[in-house]
Design an enzyme around this catalytic site. Structure first.
Site, PDB file in Angstrom:
ATOM      1  N   PHE A 158       0.538  -1.279  -0.155  1.00 20.14           N
ATOM      2  CA  PHE A 158      -0.005  -0.218  -0.111  1.00 20.14           C
ATOM      3  C   PHE A 158       1.080   1.580  -0.450  1.00 20.14           C
ATOM      4  CE2 PHE A 158       0.425  -1.095   5.082  1.00 20.14           C
ATOM      5  CZ  PHE A 158       0.510   1.095   5.205  1.00 20.14           C
ATOM      6  N   CYS A 159      -0.010   2.103  -0.661  1.00 18.91           N
ATOM      7  CA  CYS A 159       1.464   3.731  -0.626  1.00 18.91           C
ATOM      8  C   CYS A 159      -0.447   4.700  -0.643  1.00 18.91           C
ATOM      9  CB  CYS A 159       1.817   3.659  -1.383  1.00 18.91           C
ATOM     10  SG  CYS A 159       0.921   3.428  -2.997  1.00 18.91           S
ATOM     11  N   THR A 160       0.159   6.074  -0.881  1.00 18.90           N
ATOM     12  CA  THR A 160      -0.863   6.923  -0.509  1.00 18.90           C
ATOM     13  C   THR A 160      -1.733   6.957  -1.774  1.00 18.90           C
ATOM     14  OG1 THR A 160       0.907   8.698  -0.113  1.00 18.90           O
ATOM     15  CG2 THR A 160      -1.269   9.635  -0.444  1.00 18.90           C
ATOM     16  N   CYS A 220       2.186   1.178  -4.526  1.00 21.15           N
ATOM     17  CA  CYS A 220       2.147  -0.119  -4.525  1.00 21.15           C
ATOM     18  C   CYS A 220       2.048  -0.994  -5.488  1.00 21.15           C
ATOM     19  CB  CYS A 220       0.756   0.333  -3.274  1.00 21.15           C
ATOM     20  SG  CYS A 220      -0.223   1.017  -3.791  1.00 21.15           S
TER      21      CYS A 220
END
Length: 244
Positions: free
Chosen positions: A182-184, A189
């Site tokens: 996951f990322c922003t 991701c």
């Protein structure tokens, strides 16, 4: 009610006319009174825009009229003030730099898990196959310090180009587990999940990233806020500026 609509979006899609597209997008955005940043690379587009709602949504709809960007989806949030100082359109080698040219997301995405499904997995403590779920934060260390999923793995990378090396060093820790990167907003991701799968890890990407999680699930299993790269600094799980 806040009057400035903020959107973020990215799409891996082949772009061969970046220079001319840059000029057209900069002109359209400026005429619409928008501010923010658009990144263009051969592998795709990444954008962060803010302005009056009708202008922002109109710009996005015009962009989707180009078949290359028809699948572009946005994540929305609101603010009382314009969080960007100017309108920039930049040409980049990659829309998120990994320095790993074999990773070509436009050729095929890694499997994604929807926020609602992931929420159920985290609630029950395993995925639908009974495997342990590992939440892997692919962001830079300073971003993680603003907030992350409870129990998430954080390799303390300082820039995304360090991710492949960190993945190799920790490869054994991921065996036999379902890894959700996951990322922003989803862009880092997505590349991370493709890379992990190429090394044999059962990796998925969180659909829509953290901002998509906030939009659909709220703050469940999340601690803190989410850093964003504009003057708002960070957003709460309610998608509001942390200092509002």
């Amino acid at each position: 009610m806040p009057s400035v609509l903020n959107v973020s979006a990215y799409l891996f899609t082949r772009i061969d006319d970046r220079a001319s597209l840059r000029a057209r997008l900069r002109e359209r955005a400026t005429e619409a009174g928008l501010k923010g940043t658009i990144l263009l690379a051969e592998e795709g587009i990444n954008l962060f825009l803010a302005g009056p709602a009708a202008a922002v949504r109109g710009f996005v709809e015009d962009l989707r009229a180009d078949e290359r960007f028809a699948a572009l989806t946005t994540k929305e949030s609101w603010s009382d003030a314009q969080p960007f100082g100017r309108m920039l359109v930049k040409l980049k080698r990659e829309i998120i730099r990994m320095d790993h040219p074999a990773i070509r997301p436009e050729a095929g995405r890694a499997p994604a898990v929807a926020p609602a499904t992931l929420r159920r997995w985290l609630d029950q403590g395993h995925d639908d196959a009974g495997r342990e779920v590992v939440m892997l934060d692919t962001r830079n260390a300073f971003e993680v310090d603003y907030g992350t999923f409870a129990g998430a793995v954080d390799w303390r990378i300082e820039r995304f180009t360090e991710f492949p090396g960190a993945a190799a060093a920790h490869r054994g820790d991921l065996d036999g587990k379902t890894v959700v990167s996951f990322c922003t907003g989803g862009i880092r991701c997505e590349k991370a999940a493709i890379h992990l799968r190429e090394t044999g890890v059962e990796a998925l990407q969180l659909e829509g990233g953290i901002l998509g999680w906030f939009e659909h699930v709220g703050g469940a299993h999340w601690n803190g806020d989410c850093f964003v790269f504009d003057e708002r600094e960070a957003l709460t799980p309610e998608l509001e500026p942390r200092h509002a």
